[in-house]
Design an enzyme around this catalytic site. Sequence first.
Site, mmCIF file in Angstrom:
data_model
loop_
_atom_site.group_PDB
_atom_site.id
_atom_site.type_symbol
_atom_site.label_atom_id
_atom_site.label_comp_id
_atom_site.label_asym_id
_atom_site.label_seq_id
_atom_site.Cartn_x
_atom_site.Cartn_y
_atom_site.Cartn_z
ATOM 1 N N ARG A 138 -12.971 -6.066 -9.622
ATOM 2 C CA ARG A 138 -12.646 -6.456 -8.248
ATOM 3 C C ARG A 138 -13.180 -5.444 -7.238
ATOM 4 O O ARG A 138 -13.641 -5.805 -6.155
ATOM 5 C CB ARG A 138 -11.125 -6.582 -8.126
ATOM 6 C CG ARG A 138 -10.604 -7.033 -6.783
ATOM 7 C CD ARG A 138 -9.084 -7.062 -6.827
ATOM 8 N NE ARG A 138 -8.493 -7.633 -5.645
ATOM 9 C CZ ARG A 138 -7.176 -7.728 -5.445
ATOM 10 N NH1 ARG A 138 -6.339 -7.286 -6.376
ATOM 11 N NH2 ARG A 138 -6.694 -8.261 -4.344
ATOM 12 N N TYR B 200 -10.421 3.059 5.198
ATOM 13 C CA TYR B 200 -9.305 2.602 4.371
ATOM 14 C C TYR B 200 -9.831 1.601 3.360
ATOM 15 O O TYR B 200 -10.485 0.619 3.722
ATOM 16 C CB TYR B 200 -8.242 1.962 5.259
ATOM 17 C CG TYR B 200 -6.965 1.631 4.533
ATOM 18 C CD1 TYR B 200 -6.288 2.607 3.812
ATOM 19 C CD2 TYR B 200 -6.430 0.349 4.577
ATOM 20 C CE1 TYR B 200 -5.115 2.309 3.148
ATOM 21 C CE2 TYR B 200 -5.251 0.051 3.928
ATOM 22 C CZ TYR B 200 -4.599 1.029 3.212
ATOM 23 O OH TYR B 200 -3.435 0.738 2.554
ATOM 24 N N SER C 141 0.800 -1.231 0.000
ATOM 25 C CA SER C 141 0.000 0.000 0.000
ATOM 26 C C SER C 141 0.828 1.274 0.000
ATOM 27 O O SER C 141 0.253 2.370 -0.128
ATOM 28 C CB SER C 141 -0.956 0.006 1.195
ATOM 29 O OG SER C 141 -2.039 -0.870 0.960
#
Length: 418
Positions: free
Chosen positions: A176, A191, A79
């Site tokens: 996705r 998040y 990330s």
Amino acid sequence: MSDFDALLANYTSKETPKVHGVICKCVDRHGICPTPHLAKRDLRLTLLGNEIYSKVAGYDSVLPGASPLREDVVLKVASATKLITSIALLQCIDKGLIDLDEPVTKVLPEFDQKQILTDVSGSDLVLEPSKTPITARHLLTHTSGLGYPFTHRLLRLRAEVRNRAGVSPSLRVTERYEMPLVFEPGTGWLYGCSLDWAGVIVSRLHGGISLEQYFVENIWQRLGLSEPFPCFNIARHPEYNARVMGGAIQTPEGRLQPKDHWAFDNPEDQDGGSGLSCTTKDYVAVLADLVSDSPKLLKPATIAEMFTPQLEAKSPGVQMLLGLRPAWDTVSGPIAENAINHGLGGVLCMDDVPEIDQPKGMLGWGGASNIVWWVNRELRVAGFFATQQAPFGNPSVTRLVNAWKKDFWAQFKTIDHA
């Protein structure tokens, strides 16, 4: 030997490692000369800024034949990819291709008529229409209402419903992460996949160019880097893949075992929220540009906005940010709850953290492989901590990160910055 050096040597010992390999770097924009004890190595001019702190310890894997870790090892930054994508989206704003506060539906028609998931009852999803369009600011600050299944209960339940129904998960970003919101955009913080969608925006605003190629042309080359460039889908880059640092996972007993696959490895698409592989030099060049007097990537005013608190004090967004403290605690250190906020691209520390000598004004984030980056624009200094270990924020890594910061800041304060 400093206390941190002793701790680092102990934690990265080959016989009983707690963290098998660590790279710590700090850069500034000054051209200052550090005191002799500031770094293990001589001061070196990097592509941007001056490397004023450098420590490399441990080994490149937990396998018996592991070699001493080299600083040019390739890292899967997970990330920490989000910062690079954030900069790319901010470049689009600097170019006038999109406005920070206009709806992104002109680029992402997938966001038209978004729904909010309010409950999951058995196999039934309870949805209601969203009334607020998603903007680039929402994506950059995780206030869009988008999440990940592992960060919100309702999204996890939805994923379980789809799994029971035999829905095959896709690895294509637009499939996705085609999921409902969990709150009205701008009213909370979660998040999630906002930066994955930001990467799609960047690609579409540039004629469908791949995110990897956009990064090459507009970030890596602009910083003066040369091939091989950071990449997605690293298995397709054998010369780069051969240099990847081996991963490890810490067992509940504290032992390290090899880890060959990461959840963010995506062989089919390029996720703006994860999946980038690069060297320490590559990533630090970006951080150095953010503290430069003459930045190459963004306008100075845009960088200043990155460091501006985006959440209203005591708002639901701040409370939700605090509710997911495990996602950023290793990055921020033991900061007081009333001193945390979010900027454009990372968590923002609004006050000093005396336990680790960390000054206020730090913007930072990290990655699941225990990557940590931070930037202090006011002091014109940035730092990068890297290993390749799961789980994120485990006690061993968190202790090392806090000790690294304390070691650096204590030494940084001894420098004459006049």
